[in-house]
Write a protein that holds these residues in place. Sequence first.
Motif, PDB file in Angstrom:
ATOM      1  N   ILE A 131     -80.129  26.402 -54.660  1.00  0.00           N
ATOM      2  CA  ILE A 131     -80.815  27.645 -54.301  1.00  0.00           C
ATOM      3  C   ILE A 131     -82.305  27.390 -54.070  1.00  0.00           C
ATOM      4  O   ILE A 131     -82.893  27.837 -53.075  1.00  0.00           O
ATOM      5  CB  ILE A 131     -80.628  28.706 -55.406  1.00  0.00           C
ATOM      6  CG1 ILE A 131     -79.157  29.099 -55.528  1.00  0.00           C
ATOM      7  CG2 ILE A 131     -81.486  29.950 -55.120  1.00  0.00           C
ATOM      8  CD1 ILE A 131     -78.845  29.897 -56.777  1.00  0.00           C
ATOM      9  N   GLN A 132     -82.913  26.668 -54.984  1.00  0.00           N
ATOM     10  CA  GLN A 132     -84.358  26.401 -54.897  1.00  0.00           C
ATOM     11  C   GLN A 132     -84.688  25.598 -53.637  1.00  0.00           C
ATOM     12  O   GLN A 132     -85.688  25.862 -52.956  1.00  0.00           O
ATOM     13  CB  GLN A 132     -84.820  25.648 -56.139  1.00  0.00           C
ATOM     14  CG  GLN A 132     -86.330  25.426 -56.203  1.00  0.00           C
ATOM     15  CD  GLN A 132     -86.736  24.691 -57.473  1.00  0.00           C
ATOM     16  OE1 GLN A 132     -86.178  23.650 -57.807  1.00  0.00           O
ATOM     17  NE2 GLN A 132     -87.707  25.245 -58.191  1.00  0.00           N
ATOM     18  N   LYS A 167     -83.080  25.522 -50.727  1.00  0.00           N
ATOM     19  CA  LYS A 167     -83.017  26.367 -49.528  1.00  0.00           C
ATOM     20  C   LYS A 167     -84.116  27.430 -49.562  1.00  0.00           C
ATOM     21  O   LYS A 167     -84.690  27.783 -48.529  1.00  0.00           O
ATOM     22  CB  LYS A 167     -81.630  26.997 -49.402  1.00  0.00           C
ATOM     23  CG  LYS A 167     -81.431  27.910 -48.197  1.00  0.00           C
ATOM     24  CD  LYS A 167     -81.914  27.305 -46.875  1.00  0.00           C
ATOM     25  CE  LYS A 167     -81.083  26.136 -46.402  1.00  0.00           C
ATOM     26  NZ  LYS A 167     -81.590  25.650 -45.066  1.00  0.00           N
ATOM     27  N   ARG A 168     -84.458  27.931 -50.751  1.00  0.00           N
ATOM     28  CA  ARG A 168     -85.563  28.891 -50.868  1.00  0.00           C
ATOM     29  C   ARG A 168     -86.854  28.297 -50.338  1.00  0.00           C
ATOM     30  O   ARG A 168     -87.686  28.976 -49.717  1.00  0.00           O
ATOM     31  CB  ARG A 168     -85.746  29.295 -52.336  1.00  0.00           C
ATOM     32  CG  ARG A 168     -86.817  30.349 -52.581  1.00  0.00           C
ATOM     33  CD  ARG A 168     -87.314  30.313 -54.018  1.00  0.00           C
ATOM     34  NE  ARG A 168     -88.067  29.089 -54.296  1.00  0.00           N
ATOM     35  CZ  ARG A 168     -88.533  28.746 -55.504  1.00  0.00           C
ATOM     36  NH1 ARG A 168     -88.282  29.531 -56.549  1.00  0.00           N
ATOM     37  NH2 ARG A 168     -89.218  27.626 -55.666  1.00  0.00           N
ATOM     38  N   ASN A 169     -87.015  27.000 -50.535  1.00  0.00           N
ATOM     39  CA  ASN A 169     -88.225  26.302 -50.086  1.00  0.00           C
ATOM     40  C   ASN A 169     -88.124  25.823 -48.638  1.00  0.00           C
ATOM     41  O   ASN A 169     -89.000  25.098 -48.161  1.00  0.00           O
ATOM     42  CB  ASN A 169     -88.518  25.122 -51.005  1.00  0.00           C
ATOM     43  CG  ASN A 169     -88.890  25.576 -52.405  1.00  0.00           C
ATOM     44  OD1 ASN A 169     -89.312  26.712 -52.611  1.00  0.00           O
ATOM     45  ND2 ASN A 169     -88.727  24.689 -53.391  1.00  0.00           N
ATOM     46  N   ALA A 187     -78.119  34.770 -54.237  1.00  0.00           N
ATOM     47  CA  ALA A 187     -79.446  34.172 -54.100  1.00  0.00           C
ATOM     48  C   ALA A 187     -79.478  33.164 -52.961  1.00  0.00           C
ATOM     49  O   ALA A 187     -80.441  33.121 -52.175  1.00  0.00           O
ATOM     50  CB  ALA A 187     -79.859  33.514 -55.410  1.00  0.00           C
ATOM     51  N   ALA A 229     -81.586  33.282 -49.401  1.00  0.00           N
ATOM     52  CA  ALA A 229     -82.440  32.167 -48.989  1.00  0.00           C
ATOM     53  C   ALA A 229     -82.089  31.716 -47.574  1.00  0.00           C
ATOM     54  O   ALA A 229     -82.973  31.413 -46.760  1.00  0.00           O
ATOM     55  CB  ALA A 229     -82.298  31.008 -49.974  1.00  0.00           C
ATOM     56  N   ASN A 236     -84.580  31.750 -44.374  1.00  0.00           N
ATOM     57  CA  ASN A 236     -84.996  30.425 -43.914  1.00  0.00           C
ATOM     58  C   ASN A 236     -84.059  29.797 -42.884  1.00  0.00           C
ATOM     59  O   ASN A 236     -84.390  28.770 -42.299  1.00  0.00           O
ATOM     60  CB  ASN A 236     -85.146  29.473 -45.107  1.00  0.00           C
ATOM     61  CG  ASN A 236     -86.314  29.860 -45.995  1.00  0.00           C
ATOM     62  OD1 ASN A 236     -87.383  30.215 -45.496  1.00  0.00           O
ATOM     63  ND2 ASN A 236     -86.128  29.826 -47.304  1.00  0.00           N
TER      64      ASN A 236
END
Length: 433
Positions: free
Chosen positions: A7-8, A10-12, A40, A44, A48
């Motif tokens: 998750i993190q 793809k969030r970035n 979540a 993302a 993105n």
Amino acid sequence: MRMVDVIQKKRNGKELTKEEINFFIEGYTIGEIPDYQASALMMAIYFNGMKSNETATLTQAMVESGETIDLSAIEGHKVDKHSTGGVGDKTTFIVGPLVASVGVPVAKMSGRGLGHTGGTLDKLESIKGFHIEMTKEEFVNNVNTHKLSVAGQTGNLAPADKKLYALRDVTATVDSIPLIAGSIMSKKLASGADGIVLDVKTGSGAFMKKLEDSESLAREMVNIGNNLGRNTVAVISDMNQPLGFEVGNANEVREACQVLQGENIEDLRLLSLELASHMTVLAGAFEDFDSAYKTLEQNLQNGKAFESFRTLVKAQGGDVSVIDDLTKLPQSKYHIEVTAEQDGYVSEIDAESIGVAAMYLGAGRATKDDQINHGVGITLKKKVGDQVTKGEVLVVLHSDDEEPTNSIEKINEAYSLSKEVREKHQLIYKVIN
């Protein structure tokens, strides 16, 4: 591997690996990854996006999350068509017989409709006796014998997509192009066709209202298909007004039969020929689009395509006399005219409102448990660019309710009249291959 790290990442805005995508799809399908983490990740991706190779990997993972249909026992290069959905879209009933008429096998797996009208299967069941449930052996035998069969989807195809779509629907992440493309293509790829032609709608009655969004979706799906070894072509077509003049179930079957019998219902006929031509070229039956189009156009006029449809109906238990005499199709009790309130020209027809009006009549389902009324529907008497005078009929509502107030209101909302003549919409905007 931890889901929170995926998750993190793809969030970035970073690209996910094949291993990370497979980890997510496998874990979510079997229930090891909870909805809140899947939500979540969907959000993302919504913000993105995904690169083409990521989307292809996601699609393949969804295909592999369940069963796939092995159509290798069907002789020849199998082609399929998929529409992203529209109002009055009955091209399957013309395209399938057209393609079969030149010896190309069409193994069509379809679903039921949830929305303004029934799906392909619901519409075919307007024909007395027509059955869509069959064994795989019967399905394969029908295609090998007659080059065409239409059956209900069986098995557990792309279960990851089913779970993810339900989640996206309640988390405002439906309209993400990579996720839409993956959802559509996972089911098509699991259904076993060798080549796929996509009819991507654009306009007021389509999922994608803007042409640029429709083109982005089309390109994404073509990339997925070609990356995963299936020849894929997308046709972007207009849905700023209903296709043809009929919206419903039995009345759409009737209109399709009229085209198969040589009537020139222009937009429906031209789009069907366009889609069928691309399908036969993908299958290798013709060297180029123009030669395919010419032959298929002849088969509309000489009766070969209609004969293919008659053969399909007979092979699947349908009463052929119903399509030989279209008055035998289900009909409603009442036929209610909605008239123009002023002089002018039809400048817009909101296709979505027409679809909702049809659903109010009983032509579609608001929930999956609703029953379809095959006899009700809508006949358009005027389309964009047509001149009308005050009191002239715009549409006829075919209803079992003598006063279908909600439908009449939606029709009045759908039609816009202007003093100046409006040019007709372009039917086909672009072909992406």
